[in-house]
Scaffold this motif. Structure first.
Motif, PDB file in Angstrom:
ATOM      1  N   ARG A   1       4.919  -2.773  -3.610  1.00 57.86           N
ATOM      2  CA  ARG A   1       5.666  -1.778  -2.840  1.00 57.86           C
ATOM      3  C   ARG A   1       5.723  -2.189  -1.367  1.00 57.86           C
ATOM      4  O   ARG A   1       4.899  -1.751  -0.562  1.00 57.86           O
TER       5      ARG A   1
ATOM      6  N   GLY B   1       1.541   4.080  -3.283  1.00 56.64           N
ATOM      7  CA  GLY B   1       2.523   5.145  -3.206  1.00 56.64           C
ATOM      8  C   GLY B   1       1.925   6.496  -2.847  1.00 56.64           C
ATOM      9  O   GLY B   1       2.663   7.441  -2.537  1.00 56.64           O
TER      10      GLY B   1
ATOM     11  N   GLY C   1       9.703   5.591  -1.383  1.00 65.38           N
ATOM     12  CA  GLY C   1       9.545   5.840  -2.816  1.00 65.38           C
ATOM     13  C   GLY C   1      10.789   6.409  -3.463  1.00 65.38           C
ATOM     14  O   GLY C   1      10.700   7.073  -4.496  1.00 65.38           O
TER      15      GLY C   1
ATOM     16  N   LYS D   1       9.443   0.204  -4.998  1.00 61.66           N
ATOM     17  CA  LYS D   1       8.967  -0.775  -5.977  1.00 61.66           C
ATOM     18  C   LYS D   1       9.919  -1.965  -5.934  1.00 61.66           C
ATOM     19  O   LYS D   1      11.138  -1.798  -6.042  1.00 61.66           O
TER      20      LYS D   1
END
Length: 225
Positions: free
Chosen positions: A218, A40, A132, A159
């Motif tokens: 992710r 991330g 994100g 996620k």
């Protein structure tokens, strides 16, 4: 801008919390000292995005980056030659940082505004990007539906719940550092597809997160009409 001006503003914009993104500004100035070992983290995520964006080809295209944060990805997309980019966020501090980065790099094909995705009028864009974001909002279905009405190509990084089921895991964990950074729900890739298919999205390309050891990987999902 000279070194003193950039350094002063970088520090001033960190008064209410460290920069989320690491920018490399002129005069060897960076907005973060310590990197983050996470997919991330902006420098890591950008490496994954480059080949995806090269394949899409941003030339003569418009792009909206929803939940743009400190503006890093929108700035880098502007450098790649997109016709016009709009970065939006509800956090005014993030928008101030983004506007400052735009000024430092002297870009005229990108703007940053505080916009409410659900209530404000938003023009149609070729590409919608949400990185994100999906796991940070309480109304994921509404967000995806809105994104699907303003862009024909979506680039989603989030996620993900590791299941083949069309399922969204409720988490509802509050952040101590930022009121905008709560963790609400974790969708599976197939859940995202289920929501977008009625909006005429027919092509889905998943770029898996194969390197991290996170409990919730992710992926980057490219969705096209």
């Amino acid at each position: 801008m000279n070194r003193e001006e950039i350094l002063y503003t970088v520090n001033d914009l960190a008064e209410d919390g460290e920069w989320n993104c690491c920018y490399h500004f002129p005069h060897d100035i960076t907005t973060r000292i310590n990197p983050i070992d996470s997919p991330g983290y902006n420098l890591n995520k950008w490496k994954r995005l480059i080949p995806i964006l090269n394949e899409i080809n941003l030339k003569n295209k418009t792009l909206i980056d929803v939940g743009c944060g400190d503006g890093y990805y929108a700035i880098e997309c502007a450098k790649m030659g997109a016709n016009y980019i709009l970065g939006t966020d509800i956090d005014s501090l993030r928008i101030k940082r983004s506007q400052f980065a735009k000024k430092v790099f002297g870009l005229n094909n990108v703007d940053f505004k505080c916009i409410d995705l659900y209530t404000d009028n938003i023009d149609k864009f070729n590409i919608g990007m949400a990185l994100g974001l999906l796991h940070r909002i309480p109304n994921i279905d509404e967000c995806l539906t809105r994104l699907g009405t303003i862009a024909d190509i979506l680039i989603l990084e989030f996620k993900a719940y590791d299941t083949d089921e069309e399922k969204c895991l409720s988490v509802n964990t509050k952040s101590k550092s930022n009121k905008y950074n709560n963790l609400y729900s974790i969708p599976s890739v197939n859940y995202i597809k289920k929501v977008l298919k009625p909006l005429k999205f027919t092509s889905f390309t998943e770029h898996k997160d194969t390197k991290s050891n996170l409990k919730y990987k992710r992926p980057i999902l490219v969705c096209e009409k």
